[in-house]
Enzyme design. Structure first.
Site, PDB file in Angstrom:
ATOM      1  N   SER A 192      20.959   6.574 -12.945  1.00  0.00           N
ATOM      2  CA  SER A 192      21.326   7.316 -11.724  1.00  0.00           C
ATOM      3  C   SER A 192      20.213   8.258 -11.280  1.00  0.00           C
ATOM      4  CB  SER A 192      22.549   8.193 -11.964  1.00  0.00           C
ATOM      5  OG  SER A 192      23.647   7.438 -12.264  1.00  0.00           O
ATOM      6  N   ALA A 225      27.018  14.648 -16.282  1.00  0.00           N
ATOM      7  CA  ALA A 225      26.741  13.897 -17.522  1.00  0.00           C
ATOM      8  C   ALA A 225      26.406  12.429 -17.256  1.00  0.00           C
ATOM      9  CB  ALA A 225      27.967  13.980 -18.431  1.00  0.00           C
ATOM     10  N   PRO A 226      25.465  11.843 -17.993  1.00  0.00           N
ATOM     11  CA  PRO A 226      24.710  12.445 -19.102  1.00  0.00           C
ATOM     12  C   PRO A 226      23.485  13.265 -18.669  1.00  0.00           C
ATOM     13  CG  PRO A 226      24.137  10.119 -18.881  1.00  0.00           C
ATOM     14  CD  PRO A 226      25.215  10.393 -17.863  1.00  0.00           C
ATOM     15  N   ASP A 244      30.473  19.245 -16.240  1.00  0.00           N
ATOM     16  CA  ASP A 244      31.056  17.945 -16.598  1.00  0.00           C
ATOM     17  C   ASP A 244      31.735  18.075 -17.950  1.00  0.00           C
ATOM     18  OD1 ASP A 244      31.439  15.081 -17.187  1.00  0.00           O
ATOM     19  OD2 ASP A 244      29.973  14.740 -15.601  1.00  0.00           O
ATOM     20  N   ASP A 264      36.077  21.848 -14.404  1.00  0.00           N
ATOM     21  CA  ASP A 264      36.404  20.956 -13.306  1.00  0.00           C
ATOM     22  C   ASP A 264      35.463  21.237 -12.122  1.00  0.00           C
ATOM     23  OD1 ASP A 264      37.459  19.499 -11.250  1.00  0.00           O
ATOM     24  OD2 ASP A 264      39.468  20.376 -11.342  1.00  0.00           O
ATOM     25  N   ASP A 280      27.598  14.162  -7.986  1.00  0.00           N
ATOM     26  CA  ASP A 280      27.696  12.705  -8.188  1.00  0.00           C
ATOM     27  C   ASP A 280      29.032  12.361  -8.849  1.00  0.00           C
ATOM     28  OD1 ASP A 280      26.787  10.050  -8.223  1.00  0.00           O
ATOM     29  OD2 ASP A 280      25.721  10.262 -10.116  1.00  0.00           O
ATOM     30  N   LYS A 309      31.257   7.812  -2.896  1.00  0.00           N
ATOM     31  CA  LYS A 309      31.614   6.479  -3.418  1.00  0.00           C
ATOM     32  C   LYS A 309      32.568   5.853  -2.410  1.00  0.00           C
ATOM     33  CE  LYS A 309      29.763   8.238  -7.203  1.00  0.00           C
ATOM     34  NZ  LYS A 309      28.415   7.958  -7.656  1.00  0.00           N
TER      35      LYS A 309
HETATM   36  C1  LIG Z   1      28.392   8.749 -12.011  1.00  0.00           C
HETATM   37  S1  LIG Z   1      28.644   9.874 -13.305  1.00  0.00           S
HETATM   38  C2  LIG Z   1      27.336  11.018 -13.059  1.00  0.00           C
HETATM   39  C3  LIG Z   1      26.000  10.550 -13.507  1.00  0.00           C
HETATM   40  C4  LIG Z   1      24.954  11.628 -13.404  1.00  0.00           C
HETATM   41  N1  LIG Z   1      24.686  12.025 -12.029  1.00  0.00           N
HETATM   42  C5  LIG Z   1      23.654  11.185 -14.034  1.00  0.00           C
HETATM   43  O1  LIG Z   1      22.668  11.042 -13.279  1.00  0.00           O
HETATM   44  O2  LIG Z   1      23.599  11.015 -15.254  1.00  0.00           O
HETATM   45  C6  LIG Z   1      30.025  10.763 -12.763  1.00  0.00           C
HETATM   46  C7  LIG Z   1      30.402  11.942 -13.641  1.00  0.00           C
HETATM   47  O3  LIG Z   1      31.351  12.728 -12.929  1.00  0.00           O
HETATM   48  C8  LIG Z   1      32.168  13.348 -13.890  1.00  0.00           C
HETATM   49  N2  LIG Z   1      33.375  13.869 -13.207  1.00  0.00           N
HETATM   50  C9  LIG Z   1      34.338  13.163 -12.569  1.00  0.00           C
HETATM   51  N3  LIG Z   1      35.260  14.013 -12.066  1.00  0.00           N
HETATM   52  C10 LIG Z   1      34.867  15.261 -12.413  1.00  0.00           C
HETATM   53  C11 LIG Z   1      35.384  16.565 -12.183  1.00  0.00           C
HETATM   54  N4  LIG Z   1      36.519  16.758 -11.502  1.00  0.00           N
HETATM   55  N5  LIG Z   1      34.685  17.624 -12.662  1.00  0.00           N
HETATM   56  C12 LIG Z   1      33.535  17.466 -13.338  1.00  0.00           C
HETATM   57  N6  LIG Z   1      33.000  16.253 -13.574  1.00  0.00           N
HETATM   58  C13 LIG Z   1      33.646  15.160 -13.123  1.00  0.00           C
HETATM   59  C14 LIG Z   1      32.412  12.275 -14.928  1.00  0.00           C
HETATM   60  O4  LIG Z   1      32.757  12.840 -16.164  1.00  0.00           O
HETATM   61  C15 LIG Z   1      31.058  11.564 -14.965  1.00  0.00           C
HETATM   62  O5  LIG Z   1      30.268  12.023 -16.032  1.00  0.00           O
END
Ligand SMILES: C[S@@+](CC[C@H](N)C(=O)[O-])C[C@H]1O[C@@H](n2cnc3c(N)ncnc32)[C@H](O)[C@@H]1O
Length: 356
Positions: A192, A225-226, A244, A264, A280, A309
């Protein structure tokens, strides 16, 4: 060289599978600028052919802003599709087709295809052809090296069928096929990371990139994450709050520039305003649009890059809804918004929002 050939088709390159959205968008934007027309969009072809009624597409492209289009990676004002290029001499008819498309020599040549698996097989044909054609075009006085002059594109559907067309530097993509060649940086925790790097290239011209991304600046990364996006910020010396529940890459945490908070992303707010918000999180696009606009509206972040998305259906309508929600949330304060489906985006688009 005189400008005599008519450019009947505006060819728009897009991600395969998004032809319907790309067609709806060009039809909408052309109509707003007073051009009615018809878009041909074959599913999964990786391009759309828009034909305005009775208008040369060079005039249409000049009336529109390429950077405002979400789904087009590149656009090319083309003449007629040449369907039966002779095997023993494809150069002559393409040179003829190119001759009248600009009123001076072209400044660069791009030999391209749609970005589809099918068309990948054509690259073995395109590379040597580009060399041969460039030599012939230079000899004919049609091609110089001038970054400011119109670019000549030869867009092949097969080795027997292709268009000659033209694009204007400054109102088109500088990259061949509109695809930036970015290498995956060793050490980045996820693929990503290339999305945010591409977003910086697409949305920020080089001088602005330096000004807006300086060591010591602060950022929040929602859904971090990550850590691929955080990595891009840390690489430029920014301090990042990474939000995250999931685990962050250990090497990235060892930089000392990242504070990981298992919270959150819809509730977290920083104590002090930050220079950047990046987001993201995988969530409904309307929720993300409202969240990000809220941060900009109340000054919690100066600017934001975020990913929307898209649902499988009504993706164009959903984006228009997101734009309307952002406008509503920021009503009364001037702002700038750009949305683009980047090469590294899949079923999603990336946004860039700031005040001003
Ligand atoms: C597509 S991944 C992100 C990848 C990241 N941008 C990278 O480059 O490694 C989406 C992330 O959003 C997190 N996520 C989803 N809903 C969330 C929320 N309400 N609060 C915090 N994190 C959230 C998920 O745990 C997941 O790790």
């Amino acid at each position: 060289m005189t400008d005599t050939t008519s450019a009947t088709t505006l060819l728009l390159c897009c991600r395969a599978g998004f032809e319907g959205e790309c067609a709806a968008e060009i039809q909408t934007r052309a109509a707003e600028a007073g051009f009615a027309g018809f878009a041909k969009a074959k599913p999964d072809s990786g391009y759309v052919a828009f034909q305005p009624y009775g208008t040369d597409t060079r005039a249409l492209a000049a009336a529109l802003d390429f950077s405002a289009l979400i789904f087009a990676r590149q656009w090319i004002a083309c003449g007629e599709l040449l369907r039966e290029l002779p095997v023993d001499d494809r150069v002559t008819p393409l040179l003829e087709a190119a001759r009248g498309l600009a009123d001076g020599p072209f400044g660069a040549l791009r030999v391209e295809t749609p970005d589809t698996n099918e068309a990948k097989a054509l690259s073995a044909f395109c590379r040597p052809f580009e060399k041969a054609f460039a030599a012939a075009a230079r000899k004919a006085g049609l091609l110089l090296d001038d970054a400011r002059a119109p670019r000549l594109h030869l867009f092949f559907l097969s080795s027997a069928a292709g268009w000659a067309g033209v694009s204007q530097p400054g109102n088109s993509s500088d990259w061949p096929m509109g695809i930036p060649r970015l290498r995956f940086p060793s050490g980045a925790p996820s693929r990503s990371t290339l999305k945010l790097e591409e977003a910086f290239h697409v949305f920020l011209p080089p001088d602005e990139r330096e000004r807006r991304l300086r060591p010591g600046m602060t950022a929040v990364d929602l859904g971090a994450a990550p850590g691929g996006w955080t990595w891009q910020l840390v690489r430029r010396g920014l301090r990042v709050a990474a939000i995250d529940n999931g685990p962050m890459d250990e090497t990235l945490m060892a930089s000392g520039l990242v504070e990981h908070r298992r919270e959150d992303g819809f509730r977290f707010r920083p104590r002090e305003p930050v220079d950047w918000l990046v987001c993201d999180m995988v969530e409904q696009p309307a929720r993300i649009a409202q969240l990000v606009a809220g941060w900009i509206a109340d000054g919690a972040a100066k600017q934001a890059i975020f990913n929307l998305k898209l649902p499988m259906k009504k993706r164009w309508a959903e984006l228009q809804r997101c734009e309307a929600l952002i406008a509503e949330t920021l009503a009364g304060s001037p702002y700038r918004l750009a949305l683009k489906q980047l090469y590294h985006d899949r079923e999603e688009v990336t946004g860039w929002l700031r005040r001003g």
